[in-house]
Enzyme design. Structure first.
Site, PDB file in Angstrom:
ATOM      1  N   GLN A  20       0.822  -1.225   0.000  1.00  0.00           N
ATOM      2  CA  GLN A  20       0.000   0.000   0.000  1.00  0.00           C
ATOM      3  C   GLN A  20       0.848   1.264   0.000  1.00  0.00           C
ATOM      4  O   GLN A  20       0.350   2.337  -0.278  1.00  0.00           O
ATOM      5  CB  GLN A  20      -0.874   0.049   1.267  1.00  0.00           C
ATOM      6  N   ASN A  21       2.112   1.132   0.373  1.00  0.00           N
ATOM      7  CA  ASN A  21       2.885   2.345   0.635  1.00  0.00           C
ATOM      8  C   ASN A  21       4.168   2.541  -0.149  1.00  0.00           C
ATOM      9  O   ASN A  21       4.735   3.622  -0.104  1.00  0.00           O
ATOM     10  CB  ASN A  21       3.222   2.420   2.134  1.00  0.00           C
ATOM     11  N   TYR A  48      22.124 -16.968 -19.094  1.00  0.00           N
ATOM     12  CA  TYR A  48      23.483 -17.434 -19.342  1.00  0.00           C
ATOM     13  C   TYR A  48      23.455 -18.807 -20.029  1.00  0.00           C
ATOM     14  O   TYR A  48      24.106 -19.032 -21.038  1.00  0.00           O
ATOM     15  CB  TYR A  48      24.190 -17.499 -17.985  1.00  0.00           C
ATOM     16  N   VAL A  93       1.367   3.479  -8.547  1.00  0.00           N
ATOM     17  CA  VAL A  93       0.787   2.199  -8.990  1.00  0.00           C
ATOM     18  C   VAL A  93      -0.344   1.776  -8.049  1.00  0.00           C
ATOM     19  O   VAL A  93      -1.410   1.324  -8.502  1.00  0.00           O
ATOM     20  CB  VAL A  93       1.883   1.102  -9.071  1.00  0.00           C
ATOM     21  N   HIS A  94      -0.118   1.955  -6.747  1.00  0.00           N
ATOM     22  CA  HIS A  94      -1.154   1.558  -5.785  1.00  0.00           C
ATOM     23  C   HIS A  94      -2.454   2.345  -6.020  1.00  0.00           C
ATOM     24  O   HIS A  94      -3.547   1.763  -6.032  1.00  0.00           O
ATOM     25  CB  HIS A  94      -0.632   1.782  -4.361  1.00  0.00           C
ATOM     26  N   HIS A 101       5.083  -7.452 -14.259  1.00  0.00           N
ATOM     27  CA  HIS A 101       6.470  -7.695 -13.833  1.00  0.00           C
ATOM     28  C   HIS A 101       7.143  -8.690 -14.779  1.00  0.00           C
ATOM     29  O   HIS A 101       8.283  -8.501 -15.204  1.00  0.00           O
ATOM     30  CB  HIS A 101       6.499  -8.224 -12.397  1.00  0.00           C
TER      31      HIS A 101
HETATM   32  C1  LIG Z   1      -4.566  -4.951  -3.854  1.00  0.00           C
HETATM   33  C2  LIG Z   1      -4.463  -3.589  -3.237  1.00  0.00           C
HETATM   34  C3  LIG Z   1      -4.978  -2.549  -4.189  1.00  0.00           C
HETATM   35  C4  LIG Z   1      -5.283  -3.590  -1.972  1.00  0.00           C
HETATM   36  O1  LIG Z   1      -5.176  -2.349  -1.341  1.00  0.00           O
HETATM   37  P1  LIG Z   1      -5.702  -2.145   0.161  1.00  0.00           P
HETATM   38  O2  LIG Z   1      -5.414  -0.749   0.521  1.00  0.00           O
HETATM   39  O3  LIG Z   1      -5.135  -3.222   1.008  1.00  0.00           O
HETATM   40  O4  LIG Z   1      -7.241  -2.385   0.007  1.00  0.00           O
HETATM   41  P2  LIG Z   1      -8.394  -2.256   1.105  1.00  0.00           P
HETATM   42  O5  LIG Z   1      -9.177  -3.499   1.092  1.00  0.00           O
HETATM   43  O6  LIG Z   1      -7.805  -1.825   2.402  1.00  0.00           O
HETATM   44  O7  LIG Z   1      -9.355  -1.109   0.536  1.00  0.00           O
HETATM   45  C5  LIG Z   1      -8.860   0.019  -0.048  1.00  0.00           C
HETATM   46  C6  LIG Z   1      -9.986   0.975  -0.391  1.00  0.00           C
HETATM   47  O8  LIG Z   1     -11.082   0.303  -0.966  1.00  0.00           O
HETATM   48  C7  LIG Z   1     -12.280   0.706  -0.305  1.00  0.00           C
HETATM   49  N1  LIG Z   1     -13.252  -0.383  -0.291  1.00  0.00           N
HETATM   50  C8  LIG Z   1     -13.229  -1.497   0.467  1.00  0.00           C
HETATM   51  N2  LIG Z   1     -14.313  -2.252   0.142  1.00  0.00           N
HETATM   52  C9  LIG Z   1     -15.005  -1.585  -0.822  1.00  0.00           C
HETATM   53  C10 LIG Z   1     -16.196  -1.848  -1.551  1.00  0.00           C
HETATM   54  N3  LIG Z   1     -16.898  -2.956  -1.366  1.00  0.00           N
HETATM   55  N4  LIG Z   1     -16.576  -0.947  -2.477  1.00  0.00           N
HETATM   56  C11 LIG Z   1     -15.895   0.174  -2.694  1.00  0.00           C
HETATM   57  N5  LIG Z   1     -14.771   0.481  -2.029  1.00  0.00           N
HETATM   58  C12 LIG Z   1     -14.318  -0.390  -1.110  1.00  0.00           C
HETATM   59  C13 LIG Z   1     -11.831   1.055   1.093  1.00  0.00           C
HETATM   60  O9  LIG Z   1     -12.708   1.938   1.711  1.00  0.00           O
HETATM   61  C14 LIG Z   1     -10.511   1.716   0.818  1.00  0.00           C
HETATM   62  O10 LIG Z   1     -10.744   3.053   0.412  1.00  0.00           O
HETATM   63  P3  LIG Z   1      -9.728   4.244   0.715  1.00  0.00           P
HETATM   64  O11 LIG Z   1      -8.429   3.855   0.024  1.00  0.00           O
HETATM   65  O12 LIG Z   1     -10.359   5.427   0.097  1.00  0.00           O
HETATM   66  O13 LIG Z   1      -9.588   4.283   2.192  1.00  0.00           O
HETATM   67  C15 LIG Z   1      -2.995  -3.261  -2.846  1.00  0.00           C
HETATM   68  O14 LIG Z   1      -2.470  -4.252  -2.048  1.00  0.00           O
HETATM   69  C16 LIG Z   1      -2.110  -3.076  -4.050  1.00  0.00           C
HETATM   70  O15 LIG Z   1      -2.024  -1.994  -4.578  1.00  0.00           O
HETATM   71  N6  LIG Z   1      -1.411  -4.156  -4.469  1.00  0.00           N
HETATM   72  C17 LIG Z   1      -0.606  -4.194  -5.668  1.00  0.00           C
HETATM   73  C18 LIG Z   1       0.544  -3.294  -5.567  1.00  0.00           C
HETATM   74  C19 LIG Z   1       1.508  -3.522  -6.668  1.00  0.00           C
HETATM   75  O16 LIG Z   1       1.453  -4.442  -7.416  1.00  0.00           O
HETATM   76  N7  LIG Z   1       2.436  -2.646  -6.778  1.00  0.00           N
HETATM   77  C20 LIG Z   1       3.450  -2.772  -7.775  1.00  0.00           C
HETATM   78  C21 LIG Z   1       4.581  -2.015  -7.327  1.00  0.00           C
HETATM   79  S1  LIG Z   1       5.965  -2.287  -8.320  1.00  0.00           S
END
Ligand SMILES: CC(C)(COP(=O)(O)OP(=O)(O)OC[C@H]1O[C@@H](n2cnc3c(N)ncnc32)[C@H](O)[C@@H]1OP(=O)(O)O)[C@@H](O)C(=O)NCCC(=O)NCCS
Length: 507
Positions: A396-397, A498, A402-403, A436
């Site tokens: 998330q952070n 390799y 991307v997130h 990826h």
């Molecule tokens: C999968 C992913 C998106 C989940 O994110 P998360 O923050 O754990 O998700 P959560 O379940 O806590 O919910 C997040 C949001 O959805 C909302 N939500 C939850 N249930 C919901 C529903 N039924 N309907 C609508 N919104 C909903 C929450 O309120 C929250 O909103 P907010 O962000 O405004 O507070 C995150 O783990 C991610 O981004 N993963 C991939 C990252 C990645 O691949 N990065 C690559 C880097 S190289």
């Protein structure tokens, strides 16, 4: 001292005291009491110099009394208890948590041990840093620039997306037709560069990875562009039905006074499109928050960091990573498990250092540089992922652009369609795993699933850490996965690459 001789018996005491003061004069007062003790005879001496013997004797009595008093206090102090019920600092019950010194010690130890590694590396391999070789990583043939050409061609897809949106806004395209054109455009964005990289031999792995990176970013941006414009049309039609105020303009609280708010379809211009293409975000908005001015000092600091870290990344890769990787091939070929583990641990340190440098270079220096140039106000490109106690918190952070994209354009739409949280999260990680793998396998022209597996394994790992580990243990598990997981994948890819190159040469 001569004047003191003219005074009677009390003066012998005074002389001793004055002498003591004279001797002590060169010493710094250690605490309040000793300073006061030295102070009193000097005062007596000053009175004696005036010839008033009564005052002098009263003064010396005072000094005696105060000396006795201080001695009594001293005894009382010595007899008072020096113990109380308390915990040792390192016990968790003590509540003590100031480990700044320990942190500094860690840094000193890290610098010292790495200085040793650095020297050892220099003595063993000599200087391997070669800036000219970096150019050859991007170009095989100086007359052919396929990766750069691919990046230039990407403008066609940007313009197709803009054209489609304009047609949709004028209702020249119906929604299904517009959707189809967008789908084809985005499918070509992913397949066209991959095909060029796979078919044109002059594309190097690094050049190919760069071009694919640009196309992947473009894919995510144009997807967001399509979604936001579609939401604007939906809101406009709701407005038309309800005859209420347009909601296609955002609430203006985060804009500077004087900023012109853009409303749909006024945003469908080349200028707006290219602002979004170059802005350090993947999520489109009609009115991005803007910073008031370009701070030249800030801009130059970020630029110098970018140049410095680019040099460091290249130099450390050549001097440190490549020799370790090269020396790992034999144990990998022989499947010598203990030697392989040793090489993996050896690779983990430079790999991790490079990853941290890359993080700072990309997410702090480069993104802030482009944001400052474009007066892009939202600078939250990362949050405190280093404190992650769960894997979920890390994802998330660590990469906020991307997130945010995943949440806004993939995760929440899936949730809204009634998919469970588990399925939606798995779908996001699946998509991320695909990208990826795409970014690694295509440039290497070699299809393995190490990167894909690396992302997919995050789901059970997140469950395990969330279920069984807490606090510092969770944080350590996240760090361990970053430090050891990446070099493992790097070694696997390099080994396979390799082996593939060798078998091609043998054939
Ligand atoms: C999968 C992913 C998106 C989940 O994110 P998360 O923050 O754990 O998700 P959560 O379940 O806590 O919910 C997040 C949001 O959805 C909302 N939500 C939850 N249930 C919901 C529903 N039924 N309907 C609508 N919104 C909903 C929450 O309120 C929250 O909103 P907010 O962000 O405004 O507070 C995150 O783990 C991610 O981004 N993963 C991939 C990252 C990645 O691949 N990065 C690559 C880097 S190289």
């Amino acid at each position: 001292m001569g004047d003191s001789d003219a005074v009677g018996p009390p003066l012998s005491r005074r002389r001793r005291a004055t002498l003591a003061a004279g001797r002590g004069a060169s010493l710094q007062p250690v605490n309040g009491r000793s300073a006061a003790a030295r102070q009193s005879p000097v005062t007596v001496g000053a009175a004696g110099a005036g010839g008033a013997s009564m005052v002098d004797s009263r003064g010396s009595e005072e000094a005696l009394k105060s000396e006795k008093r201080s001695r009594r206090n001293d005894m009382g102090e010595r007899l008072s208890g020096c113990h109380k019920t308390q915990e040792s600092l390192l016990s968790s019950a003590s509540g003590y948590n100031n480990y700044r010194g320990i942190l500094n010690w860690c840094v000193v130890m890290l610098v010292l041990s790495n200085a040793r590694l650095f020297l050892e590396n220099l003595l063993r391999y000599g200087v391997l840093v070669d800036p000219i070789e970096v150019i050859s990583l991007f170009l095989k043939d100086p007359h052919s620039w396929p990766a750069a050409c691919l990046v230039i061609v990407s403008n066609v897809f940007i313009l197709v997306a803009l054209y489609t949106e304009r047609q949709l806004s004028k209702s020249s395209f119906s929604e299904p037709v517009g959707f189809l054109v967008h789908c084809i455009n985005m499918a070509v964005i992913l397949t066209f560069p991959a095909a060029v990289i796979l078919l044109v031999p002059s594309v190097t792995p690094v050049g190919g990875a760069f071009a694919l990176g640009v196309y992947t970013i473009l894919f995510l941006k144009l997807y967001s562009y399509k979604d936001v414009n579609m939401w604007c049309r939906e809101l406009s039609s709701i407005k038309a039905k309800k005859l209420s105020r347009s909601m296609s303009c955002p609430t203006p609280q985060h804009f500077n006074r004087g900023d012109q708010l853009v409303c749909y379809p006024g945003n469908l211009t080349i200028r707006d499109m290219y602002y979004f293409v170059f802005a350090p975000t993947l999520c489109y908005e009609l009115n991005f928050p803007r910073s008031p001015t370009i701070r030249i000092g800030f801009l130059l600091r970020r630029l110098s960091e970018m140049l410095f870290f680019t040099q460091m990344l290249v130099g450390l890769t050549q001097q440190w990573m490549i020799p370790v990787i090269t020396s790992s091939m034999k144990p990998l070929e022989d499947m010598d498990l203990s030697r392989m583990t040793e090489r993996l641990l050896r690779l983990a340190v430079p790999n991790h250092l490079l990853w941290l440098m890359f993080f700072y270079w990309f997410f702090h220096s480069s993104m802030n540089f482009s944001a400052e140039l474009l007066c892009f106000g939202d600078r939250e490109f990362y949050r405190d992922w280093w404190n992650s106690e769960t894997v979920t918190y890390f994802w998330q952070n660590w990469n906020i652009p991307v997130h945010k994209w995943c949440l806004r354009h993939f995760y929440k739409p899936l949730l809204r369609r009634g998919f469970s949280k588990m399925i939606s999260q798995s779908a996001v990680f699946f998509l991320s795993a695909f990208f990826h793998e795409y970014l690694v396998s295509v440039p290497l022209r070699m299809f393995r699933i190490w990167a894909f597996m690396g992302m997919m394994v995050q789901l059970p790992f997140a469950w395990f850490v969330g279920r069984f580990l807490r606090g510092n243990y969770g944080n350590a598990a996240v760090w361990m996965s970053i430090i050891l997981g990446q070099p493992f994948a790097v070694l696997m890819y390099v080994h396979d690459y390799y082996v593939m190159q060798h078998s091609q040469e043998a054939n």
